[in-house]
Design a protein around this motif. Structure first.
Motif, PDB file in Angstrom:
ATOM      1  N   ARG A 149     -43.246 -70.253  34.158  1.00 15.14           N
ATOM      2  CA  ARG A 149     -44.022 -69.791  35.073  1.00 15.14           C
ATOM      3  C   ARG A 149     -44.371 -68.227  34.651  1.00 15.14           C
ATOM      4  O   ARG A 149     -45.401 -67.881  34.720  1.00 15.14           O
ATOM      5  CB  ARG A 149     -43.540 -69.686  36.515  1.00 15.14           C
ATOM      6  CG  ARG A 149     -44.405 -69.523  37.554  1.00 15.14           C
ATOM      7  CD  ARG A 149     -43.787 -69.308  38.847  1.00 15.14           C
ATOM      8  NE  ARG A 149     -43.547 -68.019  39.457  1.00 15.14           N
ATOM      9  CZ  ARG A 149     -42.373 -67.810  40.059  1.00 15.14           C
ATOM     10  NH1 ARG A 149     -41.480 -68.619  40.682  1.00 15.14           N
ATOM     11  NH2 ARG A 149     -42.210 -66.646  40.476  1.00 15.14           N
ATOM     12  N   TYR A 150     -43.240 -67.684  34.281  1.00 17.71           N
ATOM     13  CA  TYR A 150     -43.504 -66.201  33.603  1.00 17.71           C
ATOM     14  C   TYR A 150     -44.050 -65.976  32.360  1.00 17.71           C
ATOM     15  O   TYR A 150     -45.130 -65.242  32.256  1.00 17.71           O
ATOM     16  CB  TYR A 150     -41.883 -65.704  33.358  1.00 17.71           C
ATOM     17  CG  TYR A 150     -41.052 -65.125  34.483  1.00 17.71           C
ATOM     18  CD1 TYR A 150     -41.882 -64.072  35.378  1.00 17.71           C
ATOM     19  CD2 TYR A 150     -39.745 -65.632  34.795  1.00 17.71           C
ATOM     20  CE1 TYR A 150     -41.023 -63.901  36.619  1.00 17.71           C
ATOM     21  CE2 TYR A 150     -39.336 -65.257  35.891  1.00 17.71           C
ATOM     22  CZ  TYR A 150     -39.778 -64.473  36.572  1.00 17.71           C
ATOM     23  OH  TYR A 150     -39.146 -63.804  37.867  1.00 17.71           O
ATOM     24  N   HIS A 151     -44.201 -67.099  31.508  1.00 19.95           N
ATOM     25  CA  HIS A 151     -45.002 -67.388  30.378  1.00 19.95           C
ATOM     26  C   HIS A 151     -46.244 -67.351  30.615  1.00 19.95           C
ATOM     27  O   HIS A 151     -47.298 -66.685  30.172  1.00 19.95           O
ATOM     28  CB  HIS A 151     -44.494 -68.311  29.455  1.00 19.95           C
ATOM     29  CG  HIS A 151     -45.132 -68.537  28.047  1.00 19.95           C
ATOM     30  ND1 HIS A 151     -44.968 -67.473  27.234  1.00 19.95           N
ATOM     31  CD2 HIS A 151     -46.018 -69.269  27.666  1.00 19.95           C
ATOM     32  CE1 HIS A 151     -45.645 -67.955  26.143  1.00 19.95           C
ATOM     33  NE2 HIS A 151     -46.351 -69.076  26.407  1.00 19.95           N
ATOM     34  N   GLU A 155     -49.523 -64.695  30.012  1.00 12.95           N
ATOM     35  CA  GLU A 155     -50.648 -65.186  29.424  1.00 12.95           C
ATOM     36  C   GLU A 155     -52.160 -64.573  30.109  1.00 12.95           C
ATOM     37  O   GLU A 155     -53.060 -64.062  29.533  1.00 12.95           O
ATOM     38  CB  GLU A 155     -50.853 -66.508  28.961  1.00 12.95           C
ATOM     39  CG  GLU A 155     -49.860 -67.017  27.926  1.00 12.95           C
ATOM     40  CD  GLU A 155     -50.384 -66.699  26.645  1.00 12.95           C
ATOM     41  OE1 GLU A 155     -51.428 -66.440  26.322  1.00 12.95           O
ATOM     42  OE2 GLU A 155     -49.190 -66.114  25.897  1.00 12.95           O
ATOM     43  N   LYS A 156     -51.884 -64.710  31.364  1.00  5.55           N
ATOM     44  CA  LYS A 156     -53.078 -64.492  32.445  1.00  5.55           C
ATOM     45  C   LYS A 156     -53.254 -62.858  32.128  1.00  5.55           C
ATOM     46  O   LYS A 156     -54.589 -62.441  32.086  1.00  5.55           O
ATOM     47  CB  LYS A 156     -52.733 -64.793  33.647  1.00  5.55           C
ATOM     48  CG  LYS A 156     -52.986 -66.098  33.700  1.00  5.55           C
ATOM     49  CD  LYS A 156     -52.791 -66.462  35.392  1.00  5.55           C
ATOM     50  CE  LYS A 156     -52.488 -68.204  35.661  1.00  5.55           C
ATOM     51  NZ  LYS A 156     -52.273 -68.240  37.033  1.00  5.55           N
ATOM     52  N   GLU A 157     -52.252 -62.228  32.248  1.00  2.00           N
ATOM     53  CA  GLU A 157     -52.336 -60.593  32.085  1.00  2.00           C
ATOM     54  C   GLU A 157     -52.905 -60.249  30.806  1.00  2.00           C
ATOM     55  O   GLU A 157     -53.663 -59.191  30.682  1.00  2.00           O
ATOM     56  CB  GLU A 157     -51.115 -59.831  32.560  1.00  2.00           C
ATOM     57  CG  GLU A 157     -50.564 -60.233  33.836  1.00  2.00           C
ATOM     58  CD  GLU A 157     -49.339 -59.398  34.423  1.00  2.00           C
ATOM     59  OE1 GLU A 157     -48.950 -58.568  33.523  1.00  2.00           O
ATOM     60  OE2 GLU A 157     -48.727 -59.745  35.309  1.00  2.00           O
ATOM     61  N   VAL A 158     -52.564 -60.854  29.703  1.00  2.00           N
ATOM     62  CA  VAL A 158     -52.956 -60.579  28.342  1.00  2.00           C
ATOM     63  C   VAL A 158     -54.589 -60.804  28.345  1.00  2.00           C
ATOM     64  O   VAL A 158     -55.306 -60.122  27.624  1.00  2.00           O
ATOM     65  CB  VAL A 158     -52.128 -61.389  27.645  1.00  2.00           C
ATOM     66  CG1 VAL A 158     -52.920 -60.937  26.112  1.00  2.00           C
ATOM     67  CG2 VAL A 158     -50.726 -60.683  27.322  1.00  2.00           C
TER      68      VAL A 158
END
Length: 162
Positions: A149-151, A155-158
């Motif tokens: 979930r953190y990964h 990815e979404k924020e990048v």
């Protein structure tokens, strides 16, 4: 003629008076001989240089060591033993002048401490390398849904930054 003989006689006596003591003086080779230095190595120099009397510190020769080597040579020539010379210096200059070297026990203890330290270093290195091997042998970490979930969130924020 008689005056000439008296002058030559006076000159001869003067020359003898100057050169005969030089014949009995100690040479540098005698003062630096192994026999003298064997005893001088066992005596601390009282001049404050923190070395033994066989020192060759600048300005060479150290006057204190040189004078004491003359005494050592005279005592040796008189037939005194090494122990007698050391005890004579101890009586004249105090007991601190005789350097006390470590005996067999002192030497063995220092080497034993060095060996023990080496064994300790090898033990610590093996222990640390064994932990790294155990972590590598355990394989990948087990699947964790929270980590996924953190990964995904990272990815979404990048992607938003682009």
């Amino acid at each position: 003629m008689r005056r000439l003989k008296i002058r030559w006689l006076a000159f001869g006596l003067l020359a003898a008076g100057l050169f005969i003591p030089a014949c009995f003086a100690q040479s540098a080779e005698e003062l630096e001989s192994p026999a003298v230095n064997r005893i001088a190595n066992k005596l601390n120099c009282p001049c404050g240089c923190k070395t033994n009397m066989a020192c060759r510190m600048d300005p060479y020769p150290c006057r204190t060591c040189w004078d004491n080597k003359k005494k050592i040579l005279q005592m040796e020539q008189a037939g005194m033993s090494d122990d007698a010379i050391l005890s004579s210096f101890s009586q004249q200059m105090g007991p601190d002048v005789v350097a006390v070297r470590p005996g067999i026990i002192g030497s063995l203890l220092s080497y034993s401490a060095a060996a023990l330290g080496l064994i300790l270093v090898v033990f610590v290195i093996r222990k640390l390398s064994h932990k790294e091997t155990a972590v590598a042998a355990a394989g990948p970490a087990p699947h964790d849904p929270l980590l996924d979930r953190y990964h995904d969130q990272i990815e979404k924020e990048v992607d938003k930054l682009d």
